[in-house]
Motif scaffolding. Structure first.
Motif, PDB file in Angstrom:
ATOM      1  N   GLN A  29     -32.897  51.874  47.416  1.00 10.45           N
ATOM      2  CA  GLN A  29     -34.487  52.052  46.953  1.00 10.45           C
ATOM      3  C   GLN A  29     -35.073  53.333  48.066  1.00 10.45           C
ATOM      4  O   GLN A  29     -34.927  52.846  48.990  1.00 10.45           O
ATOM      5  CB  GLN A  29     -35.411  51.079  47.215  1.00 10.45           C
ATOM      6  N   VAL A  30     -35.088  54.387  47.608  1.00 10.52           N
ATOM      7  CA  VAL A  30     -35.112  55.816  48.215  1.00 10.52           C
ATOM      8  C   VAL A  30     -36.425  56.590  47.758  1.00 10.52           C
ATOM      9  O   VAL A  30     -36.838  56.448  46.814  1.00 10.52           O
ATOM     10  CB  VAL A  30     -34.048  56.610  48.424  1.00 10.52           C
ATOM     11  N   PRO A  31     -37.003  57.036  48.922  1.00 10.93           N
ATOM     12  CA  PRO A  31     -38.260  57.803  48.358  1.00 10.93           C
ATOM     13  C   PRO A  31     -37.632  59.272  47.633  1.00 10.93           C
ATOM     14  O   PRO A  31     -36.739  59.767  48.207  1.00 10.93           O
ATOM     15  CB  PRO A  31     -38.824  58.217  49.650  1.00 10.93           C
ATOM     16  N   LEU A  32     -38.593  59.565  46.392  1.00 13.93           N
ATOM     17  CA  LEU A  32     -38.308  60.861  46.013  1.00 13.93           C
ATOM     18  C   LEU A  32     -38.877  61.977  46.491  1.00 13.93           C
ATOM     19  O   LEU A  32     -40.070  62.024  46.934  1.00 13.93           O
ATOM     20  CB  LEU A  32     -39.096  60.680  44.351  1.00 13.93           C
ATOM     21  N   LEU A  33     -38.079  62.854  46.655  1.00 11.55           N
ATOM     22  CA  LEU A  33     -38.443  64.217  47.466  1.00 11.55           C
ATOM     23  C   LEU A  33     -38.434  65.337  46.497  1.00 11.55           C
ATOM     24  O   LEU A  33     -37.861  65.047  45.526  1.00 11.55           O
ATOM     25  CB  LEU A  33     -37.317  64.479  48.542  1.00 11.55           C
ATOM     26  N   MET A  35     -43.369  58.776  44.891  1.00 13.93           N
ATOM     27  CA  MET A  35     -42.801  57.465  44.435  1.00 13.93           C
ATOM     28  C   MET A  35     -41.470  57.188  44.979  1.00 13.93           C
ATOM     29  O   MET A  35     -40.831  58.188  45.640  1.00 13.93           O
ATOM     30  CB  MET A  35     -42.865  57.562  42.939  1.00 13.93           C
ATOM     31  N   ASP A  36     -40.973  56.003  44.692  1.00 15.95           N
ATOM     32  CA  ASP A  36     -39.474  55.613  44.926  1.00 15.95           C
ATOM     33  C   ASP A  36     -38.889  55.751  43.946  1.00 15.95           C
ATOM     34  O   ASP A  36     -39.227  55.302  42.630  1.00 15.95           O
ATOM     35  CB  ASP A  36     -39.620  54.285  45.573  1.00 15.95           C
ATOM     36  N   VAL A  37     -37.643  55.770  44.186  1.00 17.42           N
ATOM     37  CA  VAL A  37     -36.277  55.736  42.931  1.00 17.42           C
ATOM     38  C   VAL A  37     -35.432  54.868  43.358  1.00 17.42           C
ATOM     39  O   VAL A  37     -34.958  54.738  44.556  1.00 17.42           O
ATOM     40  CB  VAL A  37     -35.820  57.251  42.787  1.00 17.42           C
ATOM     41  N   ARG A  38     -34.826  53.978  42.304  1.00 14.04           N
ATOM     42  CA  ARG A  38     -33.732  53.031  42.553  1.00 14.04           C
ATOM     43  C   ARG A  38     -32.659  53.712  42.018  1.00 14.04           C
ATOM     44  O   ARG A  38     -32.381  54.167  40.870  1.00 14.04           O
ATOM     45  CB  ARG A  38     -34.103  51.851  41.851  1.00 14.04           C
ATOM     46  N   ALA A  47     -32.746  61.108  47.148  1.00 15.33           N
ATOM     47  CA  ALA A  47     -33.051  61.478  45.719  1.00 15.33           C
ATOM     48  C   ALA A  47     -34.153  62.448  45.639  1.00 15.33           C
ATOM     49  O   ALA A  47     -35.153  62.562  46.283  1.00 15.33           O
ATOM     50  CB  ALA A  47     -33.793  60.102  44.973  1.00 15.33           C
ATOM     51  N   TYR A  48     -33.862  63.677  45.045  1.00 14.70           N
ATOM     52  CA  TYR A  48     -34.838  64.894  44.889  1.00 14.70           C
ATOM     53  C   TYR A  48     -35.132  65.430  43.668  1.00 14.70           C
ATOM     54  O   TYR A  48     -34.163  65.146  42.463  1.00 14.70           O
ATOM     55  CB  TYR A  48     -34.291  65.816  46.014  1.00 14.70           C
ATOM     56  N   VAL A  70     -29.992  56.186  37.688  1.00 14.95           N
ATOM     57  CA  VAL A  70     -31.115  56.427  38.547  1.00 14.95           C
ATOM     58  C   VAL A  70     -32.381  56.170  37.751  1.00 14.95           C
ATOM     59  O   VAL A  70     -32.408  56.417  36.707  1.00 14.95           O
ATOM     60  CB  VAL A  70     -31.169  57.948  38.957  1.00 14.95           C
ATOM     61  N   SER A  71     -33.183  55.175  38.305  1.00 14.44           N
ATOM     62  CA  SER A  71     -34.381  54.829  37.585  1.00 14.44           C
ATOM     63  C   SER A  71     -35.537  55.295  38.634  1.00 14.44           C
ATOM     64  O   SER A  71     -35.872  54.778  39.785  1.00 14.44           O
ATOM     65  CB  SER A  71     -34.207  53.168  37.448  1.00 14.44           C
ATOM     66  N   PRO A  72     -36.612  56.007  37.902  1.00 15.65           N
ATOM     67  CA  PRO A  72     -36.383  56.652  36.681  1.00 15.65           C
ATOM     68  C   PRO A  72     -35.389  57.959  36.771  1.00 15.65           C
ATOM     69  O   PRO A  72     -35.237  58.576  38.252  1.00 15.65           O
ATOM     70  CB  PRO A  72     -37.743  57.101  36.508  1.00 15.65           C
TER      71      PRO A  72
END
Length: 434
Positions: A338-342, A361-364, A384-385, A416-418
């Motif tokens: 679970q990482v933050p979207l950049l 938001m966060d991305v899985r 995730a970017y 990758v979600s989303p």
């Protein structure tokens, strides 16, 4: 048992498309190839040793049982598969007993070769002097002429002290002379039954008993003395000389093979090559000249086609074994982060006169790779970017989410979600008017 084998084969088949995950970076590829090459050499050496013994038949029977068990489980013959599975379990327990001679010979060869590498010493020559060799040649020639049977075992780099310590062995500790050897092997002598052991340039013991060879492709008319000569030559790099009582011929045993020599001069030449120090920079290998009608009791070795077949089989076994170890020890697994979207390259939009609105938001992210590699990664290791440099015009747009890791190991992004996010792009002047 069979379920594990079938699971392994299914896993291997399912992961062939992910070969890059197993191989990894070019640096890992070099070590993987080196690993497979070393395994291929080991398997080739083992198969070559086993091929000249009865263990070859046992190995073929074992392979047949394994293949039959796998096929029976595939087609649904559960009873047969259960029986063969239990048979394999028994073979696993009895493996050391069945292949004990081959394992012993392999370990002796590895130990002798490894010792030479470590010490960097040349121990292949200088075992006997010219005078000792001449005494051996003279004694063997006269005993062959009189049809006196004899067996002489010569120690080189492989120690044979256990032969001299046998219960029935008689310690001699005498200089090598033709007279002494003829007296020992004289039919009326109590020492003629057995072999003579030569160690450190002296006759160490007489009436020793050496193990008979287990080679299955010998001539049927060979007696116990010749089989013992072959068996003694299988002990490391030991040399044996045998005089036939029935034929009056002289033979020499080297590396588990027995060669019949034409005369005393041929024996002298071979003993000089094998037992005297090298006088040239380049060593000469042991060779036996073939006559028009070969008289070797053993085959000179596998044919080229057989050697090529063993090499191919060894390489195949090495590759299968390498994959089996990789799947068993460090398999390919999937792990989520679970990482933050950049959002990157916002300055490129300003140069284009655009501004962007996006949602934090966060991305899985689900990664697929080797277990050790994924265990070493944390949420901070995965990024995730959205690359905003690809945006060229205003409006509502869907941009793909991209993923990178700071690991130098190869990994696949499974999901990758989303996978996409919606951003709103407006001209900067429109933003300023509002």
């Amino acid at each position: 048992m069979w379920d594990k084998i079938l699971t392994f084969l299914s896993s291997l088949w399912g992961t062939l498309s992910e070969t890059l995950i197993y191989i990894g970076t070019p640096y890992d590829l070099i070590f993987a190839l080196l690993d497979v090459l070393i395994l291929s050499f080991i398997f080739y050496t083992l198969l070559k040793i086993v091929r000249d013994s009865r263990a070859w038949q046992l190995l073929k029977g074992l392979i047949f049982i394994v293949v039959l068990g796998i096929v029976s489980n595939f087609v649904g013959l559960t009873a047969l598969g259960f029986l063969l599975s239990r048979t394999i379990s028994l073979f696993a327990i009895a493996f050391v007993v069945l292949f004990q001679p081959e394992l012993r010979r392999t370990l002796e060869t590895v130990g002798r070769t490894g010792f030479k590498i470590v010490t960097n010493e040349d121990t292949s020559g200088g075992i006997l002097s010219y005078q000792a060799i001449e005494a051996l040649v003279q004694a063997c020639g006269e005993m062959a002429e009189k049809r006196t049977g004899a067996l002489i075992v010569i120690e080189r780099t492989t120690p044979l002290g256990d032969l001299a310590d046998q219960e029935n062995a008689v310690e001699v500790d005498a200089n090598i002379s033709a007279t002494m050897l003829k007296q020992i092997f004289y039919v009326g002598s109590p020492l003629h039954d057995g072999a003579v052991l030569i160690r450190h340039g002296r006759i160490a013991a007489a009436r020793i008993h050496v193990p008979l060879t287990e080679a299955y492709h010998l001539r049927k008319d060979l007696g116990t003395r010749h089989r013992a000569a072959i068996g003694s030559s299988e002990i490391g790099d030991t040399i044996s000389i045998v005089v036939s009582e029935e034929r009056g011929t002289i033979s020499i045993g080297v590396d588990g093979r027995l060669y019949t020599l034409d005369n005393e001069d041929a024996l002298r030449m071979q003993l000089h090559r094998l037992l005297l120090p090298e006088t040239t920079d380049k060593k000469r290998r042991f060779t036996i000249k073939r006559r028009s009608q070969p008289t070797e009791y053993l085959q000179s070795g596998p044919a080229r086609k057989t050697k090529a077949g063993l090499a191919v089989l060894s390489a195949l076994l090495a590759v299968i074994f390498w994959f089996f170890v990789q799947i068993s020890v460090n398999p390919v697994v999937e792990q989520s982060y679970q990482v933050p979207l950049l959002y990157t390259a916002e300055e490129s939009l300003e140069e284009k006169g655009l501004a962007v609105q996006y949602r934090i938001m966060d991305v899985r992210v689900a990664l697929r790779g080797r277990r050790n590699t994924l265990d070493s990664l944390s949420n901070r290791s995965v990024s995730a970017y959205v690359d905003l440099s690809q945006v060229e015009q205003a409006g509502s747009q869907e941009c793909p989410v991209q993923v990178t890791t700071n690991s130098n190991r190869f990994t696949n992004v499974d999901s990758v979600s989303p996978g996409k996010v919606t951003i709103v792009v407006r001209p900067i002047n429109e933003e300023g008017s509002k």
